[in-house]
Design a protein around this motif. Structure first.
Motif, PDB file in Angstrom:
ATOM      1  N   HIS A  29      24.072  68.967  91.066  1.00  0.00           N
ATOM      2  CA  HIS A  29      24.627  67.759  90.445  1.00  0.00           C
ATOM      3  C   HIS A  29      26.085  67.557  90.889  1.00  0.00           C
ATOM      4  O   HIS A  29      26.493  66.467  91.294  1.00  0.00           O
ATOM      5  CB  HIS A  29      24.535  67.914  88.919  1.00  0.00           C
ATOM      6  CG  HIS A  29      24.640  66.636  88.156  1.00  0.00           C
ATOM      7  ND1 HIS A  29      24.471  66.581  86.794  1.00  0.00           N
ATOM      8  CD2 HIS A  29      24.896  65.363  88.543  1.00  0.00           C
ATOM      9  CE1 HIS A  29      24.624  65.331  86.390  1.00  0.00           C
ATOM     10  NE2 HIS A  29      24.885  64.571  87.422  1.00  0.00           N
ATOM     11  N   HIS A  79      31.143  61.033  86.424  1.00  0.00           N
ATOM     12  CA  HIS A  79      30.976  62.492  86.514  1.00  0.00           C
ATOM     13  C   HIS A  79      32.287  63.229  86.284  1.00  0.00           C
ATOM     14  O   HIS A  79      32.294  64.320  85.726  1.00  0.00           O
ATOM     15  CB  HIS A  79      30.327  62.872  87.851  1.00  0.00           C
ATOM     16  CG  HIS A  79      28.899  62.423  87.959  1.00  0.00           C
ATOM     17  ND1 HIS A  79      28.547  61.180  88.396  1.00  0.00           N
ATOM     18  CD2 HIS A  79      27.731  63.053  87.636  1.00  0.00           C
ATOM     19  CE1 HIS A  79      27.222  61.052  88.354  1.00  0.00           C
ATOM     20  NE2 HIS A  79      26.702  62.176  87.905  1.00  0.00           N
ATOM     21  N   TRP A 128      23.695  56.193  81.339  1.00  0.00           N
ATOM     22  CA  TRP A 128      24.628  57.022  80.583  1.00  0.00           C
ATOM     23  C   TRP A 128      24.715  56.553  79.135  1.00  0.00           C
ATOM     24  O   TRP A 128      24.557  55.361  78.858  1.00  0.00           O
ATOM     25  CB  TRP A 128      26.037  56.909  81.187  1.00  0.00           C
ATOM     26  CG  TRP A 128      26.162  57.496  82.560  1.00  0.00           C
ATOM     27  CD1 TRP A 128      25.704  56.943  83.727  1.00  0.00           C
ATOM     28  CD2 TRP A 128      26.765  58.743  82.909  1.00  0.00           C
ATOM     29  NE1 TRP A 128      25.997  57.781  84.775  1.00  0.00           N
ATOM     30  CE2 TRP A 128      26.660  58.883  84.301  1.00  0.00           C
ATOM     31  CE3 TRP A 128      27.409  59.750  82.175  1.00  0.00           C
ATOM     32  CZ2 TRP A 128      27.150  59.991  84.981  1.00  0.00           C
ATOM     33  CZ3 TRP A 128      27.907  60.852  82.843  1.00  0.00           C
ATOM     34  CH2 TRP A 128      27.768  60.961  84.233  1.00  0.00           C
ATOM     35  N   ASP A 165      25.175  61.991  80.866  1.00  0.00           N
ATOM     36  CA  ASP A 165      24.388  61.559  82.020  1.00  0.00           C
ATOM     37  C   ASP A 165      22.911  61.747  81.690  1.00  0.00           C
ATOM     38  O   ASP A 165      22.472  62.875  81.421  1.00  0.00           O
ATOM     39  CB  ASP A 165      24.786  62.432  83.226  1.00  0.00           C
ATOM     40  CG  ASP A 165      24.194  61.969  84.543  1.00  0.00           C
ATOM     41  OD1 ASP A 165      23.241  61.174  84.529  1.00  0.00           O
ATOM     42  OD2 ASP A 165      24.698  62.433  85.587  1.00  0.00           O
ATOM     43  N   HIS A 169      18.260  63.531  87.526  1.00  0.00           N
ATOM     44  CA  HIS A 169      18.898  64.614  88.302  1.00  0.00           C
ATOM     45  C   HIS A 169      19.758  65.507  87.401  1.00  0.00           C
ATOM     46  O   HIS A 169      20.114  66.606  87.790  1.00  0.00           O
ATOM     47  CB  HIS A 169      19.692  64.075  89.501  1.00  0.00           C
ATOM     48  CG  HIS A 169      20.951  63.311  89.188  1.00  0.00           C
ATOM     49  ND1 HIS A 169      21.303  62.152  89.832  1.00  0.00           N
ATOM     50  CD2 HIS A 169      21.965  63.546  88.316  1.00  0.00           C
ATOM     51  CE1 HIS A 169      22.473  61.720  89.375  1.00  0.00           C
ATOM     52  NE2 HIS A 169      22.889  62.541  88.441  1.00  0.00           N
TER      53      HIS A 169
HETATM   54 MN    MN Z   1      24.659  62.476  87.539  1.00  0.00          MN
END
Ligand code: MN
Length: 202
Positions: A29, A79, A128, A165, A169
């Protein structure tokens, strides 16, 4: 531009959030996904009017039709915040000023947890969940699709102080389709000191 955007250093090891978030997921990630957004963002803004803006300015002034910039500037910013508001030996209920504000805005920590979890669980596809601090002192929960975020012209506004998130993934290696289990585990790794720091910043 003197400096391109850089992938920020992680403040903890890849395995530091286990068993809630596994080391392999963290490694991919951070090292692949976040690094990819960072490199793409730098390539997209190179020699453009965005080259000398900070990331907040880029997001605030974003042309939503510019999908490359939208996805990668969002991915970079989102992120950055996500890694910072998690940590080892964290979780539980906040104790500081943010705790009082959560109680006054949502009634109780449990109510807040339910509302935030619902926002994260019901975001269809990738996206998100957010907790934002508004200028009037209110806290608001919202969710965004893909790599959109509250700072964009289409965003829910306010200052993001907590995010989750919910792209596959972020959890699929460990949780497969069990997004609710991942959301629940996230509450074990929230670094409330960092969230409170952002809440108190003007
Ligand atoms: Mn992500």
């Amino acid at each position: 531009k003197i400096m391109a955007f850089e992938l920020p250093k992680l403040n903890y090891a890849f395995d530091a959030l286990e068993p809630n978030i596994d080391a392999k997921t963290m490694e991919i990630h951070y090292g692949k996904h976040h690094n990819g957004y960072t490199n793409n963002l730098n390539n997209i803004i190179s020699d453009s009017e965005n080259e000398n803006k900070n990331i907040e300015e880029i997001l605030n002034s974003l042309d939503l039709d510019n999908s490359g910039l939208r996805n990668n500037a969002g991915g970079y910013y989102n992120h950055n915040l996500f890694w910072e508001i998690m940590g080892p030996n964290s979780g539980g209920e906040p104790k500081s000023e943010i705790s009082e504000s959560i109680n006054s805005n949502f009634g109780s920590f449990e109510n807040f947890k339910d509302e935030f979890s619902k926002a994260a669980a019901t975001r269809f596809g990738s996206g998100w969940a957010w907790l934002c601090s508004k200028e009037n002192g209110k806290l608001e929960i919202c969710s965004t699709a893909n790599q959109d975020n509250p700072l964009m012209p289409n965003g829910c506004g306010g200052k993001p102080i907590l995010c989750l998130d919910v792209w596959e993934h972020a959890y699929y290696l460990n949780y497969q389709n069990r997004r609710p289990d991942y959301i629940n585990a996230f509450f074990n790794v929230i670094n409330w000191d960092e969230v409170n720091k952002r809440f108190l910043e003007k």
